[in-house]
Motif scaffolding. Sequence first.
Motif, short mmCIF file in Angstrom:
data_model
loop_
_atom_site.label_atom_id
_atom_site.label_comp_id
_atom_site.label_asym_id
_atom_site.label_seq_id
_atom_site.Cartn_x
_atom_site.Cartn_y
_atom_site.Cartn_z
N PHE A 1 0.80 -1.22 0.00
CA PHE A 1 0.00 0.00 0.00
C PHE A 1 0.83 1.27 0.00
N GLY A 2 2.13 1.17 0.21
CA GLY A 2 3.00 2.34 0.13
C GLY A 2 2.81 3.31 1.28
N PRO A 3 3.33 4.52 1.13
CA PRO A 3 3.32 5.49 2.24
C PRO A 3 2.02 6.27 2.41
N ARG A 4 1.14 6.26 1.41
CA ARG A 4 -0.07 7.09 1.45
C ARG A 4 -1.31 6.23 1.67
N VAL A 5 -1.44 5.72 2.88
CA VAL A 5 -2.51 4.77 3.22
C VAL A 5 -3.89 5.36 2.96
N ILE A 6 -4.11 6.59 3.38
CA ILE A 6 -5.43 7.21 3.23
C ILE A 6 -5.82 7.31 1.76
N GLU A 7 -4.88 7.69 0.91
CA GLU A 7 -5.17 7.81 -0.52
C GLU A 7 -5.49 6.45 -1.13
N VAL A 8 -4.78 5.41 -0.71
CA VAL A 8 -5.04 4.06 -1.21
C VAL A 8 -6.43 3.61 -0.79
N VAL A 9 -6.80 3.87 0.46
CA VAL A 9 -8.14 3.51 0.93
C VAL A 9 -9.21 4.23 0.13
N LYS A 10 -8.99 5.49 -0.19
CA LYS A 10 -9.95 6.25 -1.01
C LYS A 10 -10.12 5.61 -2.39
N VAL A 11 -9.01 5.20 -3.00
CA VAL A 11 -9.09 4.55 -4.31
C VAL A 11 -9.85 3.22 -4.18
N LEU A 12 -9.53 2.46 -3.17
CA LEU A 12 -10.21 1.18 -2.97
C LEU A 12 -11.71 1.37 -2.78
N ARG A 13 -12.09 2.35 -2.00
CA ARG A 13 -13.52 2.61 -1.78
C ARG A 13 -14.21 2.98 -3.08
N ARG A 14 -13.57 3.82 -3.86
CA ARG A 14 -14.16 4.28 -5.12
C ARG A 14 -14.26 3.15 -6.14
N ARG A 15 -13.22 2.34 -6.24
CA ARG A 15 -13.16 1.29 -7.26
C ARG A 15 -13.90 0.01 -6.89
N THR A 16 -13.94 -0.32 -5.60
CA THR A 16 -14.55 -1.58 -5.18
C THR A 16 -15.93 -1.42 -4.59
N GLU A 17 -16.31 -0.18 -4.25
CA GLU A 17 -17.58 0.14 -3.61
C GLU A 17 -17.70 -0.52 -2.23
N LEU A 18 -16.56 -0.78 -1.60
CA LEU A 18 -16.54 -1.29 -0.23
C LEU A 18 -16.63 -0.10 0.72
N GLY A 19 -16.98 -0.39 1.96
CA GLY A 19 -17.00 0.65 2.98
C GLY A 19 -15.60 0.98 3.46
N LEU A 20 -15.51 1.99 4.30
CA LEU A 20 -14.23 2.43 4.83
C LEU A 20 -13.53 1.30 5.59
N TRP A 21 -14.24 0.65 6.48
CA TRP A 21 -13.65 -0.40 7.31
C TRP A 21 -13.17 -1.57 6.45
#
Length: 84
Positions: free
Chosen positions: A22-42
């Motif tokens: 996930f690299g150094p920018r965890v929050i940005e990766v989580v945002k991409v995952l939420r947008r692309r996978t339609e999963l929740g934050l958790w």
Amino acid sequence: MTVEHFTLICDNVPNDVVLTDFGPRVIEVVKVLRRRTELGLWQSRSLLDRLPATVLEDVSQERAEATVRELLAVGAKAEVREQR
């Protein structure tokens, strides 16, 4: 009697997107995952605890490549894997 053999060629092979780091920018990766996978934050955040993690399954080549590009842009490492 003749026997004919055919080989089926499929241009639309299903693909998976695998996140390997996930690299150094965890929050940005989580945002991409939420947008692309339609999963929740958790759920998106919990994927980062189980690397390598398959974040998308059975998607088109175009969608898989676009997701990988977006993850790479935020500093993560991801790859497209063809399903066999």
